[in-house]
Design a protein around this motif. Structure first.
Motif, PDB file in Angstrom:
ATOM      1  N   ASN A  82       0.186   4.119  -0.565  1.00 50.91           N
ATOM      2  CA  ASN A  82      -0.335   5.437   0.008  1.00 50.91           C
ATOM      3  C   ASN A  82      -0.409   5.568   1.532  1.00 50.91           C
ATOM      4  O   ASN A  82      -1.025   6.613   1.988  1.00 50.91           O
ATOM      5  CB  ASN A  82      -1.760   5.496  -0.703  1.00 50.91           C
TER       6      ASN A  82
ATOM      7  N   LYS B 190       7.508   9.233  -4.547  1.00 44.24           N
ATOM      8  CA  LYS B 190       6.860  10.784  -4.450  1.00 44.24           C
ATOM      9  C   LYS B 190       7.935  11.789  -4.513  1.00 44.24           C
ATOM     10  O   LYS B 190       9.159  11.692  -4.446  1.00 44.24           O
ATOM     11  CB  LYS B 190       6.646  10.649  -2.598  1.00 44.24           C
TER      12      LYS B 190
ATOM     13  N   ASN C  29       0.822  -1.114   0.010  1.00 42.20           N
ATOM     14  CA  ASN C  29       0.070  -0.079  -0.047  1.00 42.20           C
ATOM     15  C   ASN C  29       0.987   1.196   0.054  1.00 42.20           C
ATOM     16  O   ASN C  29       1.252   1.933   1.006  1.00 42.20           O
ATOM     17  CB  ASN C  29      -0.793  -0.130   1.271  1.00 42.20           C
TER      18      ASN C  29
ATOM     19  N   SER D  77       0.983   6.148   4.982  1.00 38.49           N
ATOM     20  CA  SER D  77       1.852   7.214   5.686  1.00 38.49           C
ATOM     21  C   SER D  77       3.238   6.889   5.825  1.00 38.49           C
ATOM     22  O   SER D  77       3.644   5.756   6.345  1.00 38.49           O
ATOM     23  CB  SER D  77       1.179   7.720   6.983  1.00 38.49           C
ATOM     24  N   THR D  78       4.129   7.734   5.447  1.00 41.47           N
ATOM     25  CA  THR D  78       5.648   7.515   5.598  1.00 41.47           C
ATOM     26  C   THR D  78       5.917   7.389   7.143  1.00 41.47           C
ATOM     27  O   THR D  78       7.053   6.855   7.561  1.00 41.47           O
ATOM     28  CB  THR D  78       6.273   8.494   4.869  1.00 41.47           C
TER      29      THR D  78
ATOM     30  N   SER E 260       3.329   0.767  -8.790  1.00 39.87           N
ATOM     31  CA  SER E 260       3.400   0.109  -7.688  1.00 39.87           C
ATOM     32  C   SER E 260       4.269  -1.109  -7.757  1.00 39.87           C
ATOM     33  O   SER E 260       4.819  -1.656  -6.462  1.00 39.87           O
ATOM     34  CB  SER E 260       2.000  -0.390  -7.347  1.00 39.87           C
TER      35      SER E 260
END
Length: 636
Positions: free
Chosen positions: A282, A570, A280, A284-285, A612
Motif C-alpha cells: 500500500n 493495482k 507493504n 506509494s508508487t 500480497s
C-alpha cells in the motif's frame, strides 16, 4: 557467426573445467578418476589464455530467455497474452497467480527460462540443445560458485600482465554480481555468496535484505568497472579475438548494472520490504529511497558521459535501423544488436532456434501455421501515444477514436500490426488475407489460432515472416532479445534522477532527466515531454514510465517494472483487454493509417487477482527445508 567462446573454449575450457571439478568433487569421486584426467590448479590458472578459458563458461550462465523452449514466453506483465490453449507457458501461469510455475517440478514442461533441464549444461539434455538446460536457477548458483572459485585462485595467475589479471578479475566480479542480481529481482534478498563453500560444509548463510543484496552486487559491479576495458578490440587482451569481442563483458556493462542494481535498491518495492520479504504493497508508487536513487543516477550518469563524449563503441542506432536491435535477416547470421546492445546471451544454434523458438509465436495460423502465442494486449498498445509526444488520453493529444491509427508514435508502426496492414506480398488465398483483418469478427481474430486482442506483435520479426513471402528461415533469420541496451540506460538514468529531483535533476552527466527521455523520443521521431508534465515530480515520473513502456516494449522488463513500482496488483495494471471495433466507410489498403472505424471500445478479457504473496516468487521447497535461515517467501 561472431561468437565469443570458440577461441578460448577449444583451447582450454576442458582443462579449466577439469580443474574446477577437481576442486569440488568428493574424495571417493577423485580416487575413481584416471591419473591422466587430472589438471592442476597451477596449470589451469597460470596465464591469461588458460584462465580466460575457465572464465568463458560463465557467459553460458546467461540464459537465452527468448528461445528457452520450442515455444516460449518472456513477457509476464499486462503487456502480453497467449492464445487460448497455451496453458503450459509461464505467461499463462503468471496470469493465474501460479508463480510456482517457474519451477520445473510444478510445470512438467520446463517451458520457463528460469528452470530448465536436469542439470546445467547437461550435454545429454534435449539432444545437446543447450537452450533447454540453461535455466536461470541452476545457472546462477553454478556460476556464482565458479566466479568465487576463480577469484580465490587469482594468485595462481603468475604468467600474466596486470591488464590480463584485471580483465579476468573484472569478469569474475561482474558475473558474481549479475547472477545474484538476477535472482534478487525475482526472489528478493538471498545469501550473497562471496566465497566457495565445501561440499561437506553445512550451508548456514542467512538471507540478506533486498537492499543489502543489491548493494553487494553494485559493489561487485563497481569494482568490475574499474578493472575492465571499455572496448576489448582496443585493448591488448582482446587482440587475439579482434572483431569477435562484441558479446564480452566490459566497463560499460558493469556500470550499467551497477546503476540498475542501485535503482532496484531505491525502488518502492525494495524500500518497503522488510528482512522477511514482507512488502507493504500500500506504499506509494513514488516512494523511492533517494539515497540509492542518487547513487544509481551517478553510476548511470558516468556511463552516459562516456557515451555522449564518444569514448565508447556504443550509440543509439538510427531509427531507420531500429530492427537491427532485435533481428537480422539475410545478413550471413550477423547477430542483432548493432551499436546499442550492452548485454545479450550467447545463442545456441541461433540459425535454427530463431525459427522454432520465436518466429512462429507471433503471426498466427494464417501467416505462420502456428498459433499467436504472444500477442500485445490492447491496454498496453495504448501506451504508444501520439507523434506529438502526448498520451492518448490527454485532451490535447489529437487522438481520434474514429481514426485510431493516425499520427501515432512511430514505434507503434514498427512494433504493432494493426487492422488493415499489408502483411503478405506473395500469393495468398483468399486475397483478402493479404491484409490483417483485425477488426472484430475479422479473419485475423480468433482466440485459439489468431489474435485475441486486435493486434499482432512484429517487433522481433520482419514483415515477410510468413509462409508466403519468407521461404526458408534457416541461416537467414537471427532473432535475439537483449537483456540490456543503451536506451534502457538513458531511461534508468532519467528515472533515478527524477526520483531525486524531478525533470531538471542530473548526476555526473550534462543530461538532465528530461534530456535523457527526450533523447530516446527524438531518435524515434517523437516530440519531447510536454511542459505540463515537467513541473510536477510525480507527473513527470509517469511520463518516464510510459516512455519506458513504449521504448522497451515486450523486451521482458514490464513484469519486474510493475513489481518494483508496486503496481502489479493495482488497476489498470492487473487487466488485459482486447480492442473491439468495425470498419466504417471504405477501406484504403494503401493507407491503413487512415482507416475509419466505429465502436472503438476495449473489452476486458482477463483480470489478474494478485495478493500480497505475489510480490516475490516462491523458492524451491527443497531449498527452504535445508536450514531455517533460508526461509520461504511470505504466503508460499
Amino acid at each position: 557467426m561472431t561468437r565469443i567462446i570458440s577461441k578460448y573454449k577449444s583451447a582450454c575450457l576442458a582443462l579449466a573445467l577439469g580443474c574446477s571439478l577437481a576442486l569440488t568433487t568428493s574424495c571417493t569421486d577423485y580416487l575413481d578418476k584416471s591419473p591422466e584426467s587430472d589438471v592442476s590448479p597451477e596449470a589451469a590458472f597460470k596465464n591469461f589464455k588458460n584462465f580466460q578459458g575457465f572464465t568463458e563458461e560463465l557467459y553460458l550462465c546467461i540464459p537465452d530467455f527468448s528461445k528457452s523452449y520450442w515455444t516460449t514466453c518472456w513477457n509476464w506483465g499486462e503487456d502480453d497474452i497467449q492464445a487460448v490453449g497455451y496453458d503450459y507457458l509461464m505467461g499463462y501461469k503468471v496470469d493465474q497467480g501460479d508463480f510456482w510455475g517457474w519451477q520445473k517440478e510444478f510445470d512438467g514442461w520446463g517451458a520457463s527460462f528460469m528452470d530448465q533441464g536436469s542439470s546445467f549444461l547437461d550435454p545429454n539434455d534435449a539432444g545437446n540443445n543447450y537452450r533447454f538446460s540453461r535455466g536461470l536457477w541452476k545457472a546462477a548458483w553454478y556460476g556464482i560458485r565458479k566466479a568465487n572459485l576463480g577469484l580465490e585462485n587469482m594468485d595462481l595467475m603468475t604468467a600474466a600482465t596486470q591488464e590480463e589479471k584485471n580483465t579476468i578479475k573484472g569478469q569474475l566480479l561482474f558475473f558474481r554480481g549479475w547472477l545474484h542480481f538476477q535472482l534478487m529481482q525475482y526472489f528478493g534478498g538471498l545469501p550473497y555468496i562471496d566465497h566457495t563453500i565445501a561440499a561437506d560444509q553445512p550451508m548456514t548463510l542467512p538471507r540478506e535484505t533486498c537492499q543489502a543484496c543489491a548493494e553487494k552486487a553494485a559493489k561487485d559491479f563497481r569494482e568490475a568497472a574499474e578493472l575492465l576495458p571499455i572496448d576489448w578490440d582496443k585493448s591488448s587482451v582482446g587482440r587475439n579475438t579482434l572483431g569477435k569481442n562484441g558479446f564480452r563483458i566490459n566497463k560499460i556493462t558493469a556500470l550499467a548494472y551497477e546503476g540498475k542494481s542501485l535503482l532496484w535498491a531505491a525502488s518502492p518495492l525494495v524500500k518497503n520490504c522488510d528482512a522477511k520479504m514482507n512488502v507493504n504493497g500500500n506504499a506509494s508508487t513514488y516512494d523511492y529511497d533517494t539515497n540509492y536513487a542518487q547513487q544509481a543516477a551517478e553510476a548511470l550518469g558516468e556511463l552516459l558521459t562516456l557515451v555522449e563524449t564518444g569514448q565508447t563503441q556504443y550509440k543509439l542506432v538510427d531509427f531507420a535501423d531500429y530492427s537491427d536491435l532485435f533481428y537480422t535477416w539475410n545478413k550471413n547470421m550477423l547477430p542483432p544488436g548493432s551499436t546499442e546492445n550492452i548485454l545479450r546471451d550467447i545463442p545456441a544454434d541461433a540459425w535454427q532456434n530463431s525459427h522454432f523458438g520465436v518466429f512462429t509465436e507471433f503471426g498466427g495460423q494464417i501467416l505462420t501455421g502456428g498459433q499467436a502465442a504472444s500477442q500485445p494486449t490492447a491496454n498496453y498498445v495504448n501506451y504508444y501515444g501520439m507523434a506529438n509526444g502526448l498520451p492518448l488520453d490527454d485532451p490535447e493529444s489529437g487522438f481520434d477514436p474514429t481514426h485510431p491509427w493516425k499520427n501515432r508514435d512511430p514505434r507503434f508502426y514498427h512494433d504493432i500490426v494493426y487492422d488493415g496492414v499489408k502483411v503478405v506480398e506473395g500469393i495468398i488465398k483468399p486475397d483478402a488475407n493479404r491484409y490483417a483483418n483485425l477488426y472484430t469478427g475479422g479473419t485475423y481474430r480468433d482466440d485459439i489460432n489468431e489474435s485475441r486482442t486486435g493486434y499482432l506483435l512484429y517487433k522481433f520479426i520482419p514483415m515477410i515472416a510468413n509462409n508466403y513471402d519468407m521461404g526458408s528461415t534457416y541461416n537467414k533469420l537471427y532473432i535475439d532479445v537483449p537483456y540490456l541496451r543503451l536506451a534502457d540506460c538513458y531511461l534508468m538514468y532519467a528515472e533515478a534522477c527524477a526520483a531525486v529531483g524531478g525533470a531538471t535533476a542530473s548526476a555526473k552527466c550534462s543530461l538532465t532527466a528530461l534530456d535523457a527521455v527526450n533523447k530516446i523520443r527524438e531518435r524515434a521521431g517523437v516530440e519531447g515531454v510536454a511542459a505540463k508534465f515537467t513541473g510536477n515530480k510525480d507527473k513527470f515520473m509517469d511520463e518516464v514510465r510510459r516512455e519506458r513502456a513504449v521504448e522497451l516494449a515486450f523486451e521482458g522488463h514490464r513484469f519486474n517494472d510493475l513489481r518494483r513500482w508496486l503496481l502489479l496488483d493495482k488497476a489498470p495494471y492487473n487487466i488485459k483487454t482486447s480492442q473491439e471495433f468495425v470498419r466504417a466507410g471504405k477501406f484504403d489498403p494503401k493507407n491503413p493509417q487512415n482507416t475509419e472505424v466505429s465502436g472503438f471500445t476495449e473489452k476486458t478479457i482477463l483480470t489478474r487477482h494478485f495478493t500480497s504473496k505475489h510480490w516475490w516468487m516462491p523458492l524451491k521447497k527443497k531449498d527452504t527445508s535445508i536450514y531455517p535461515e533460508m526461509f520461504q517467501n511470505p504466503g508460499w
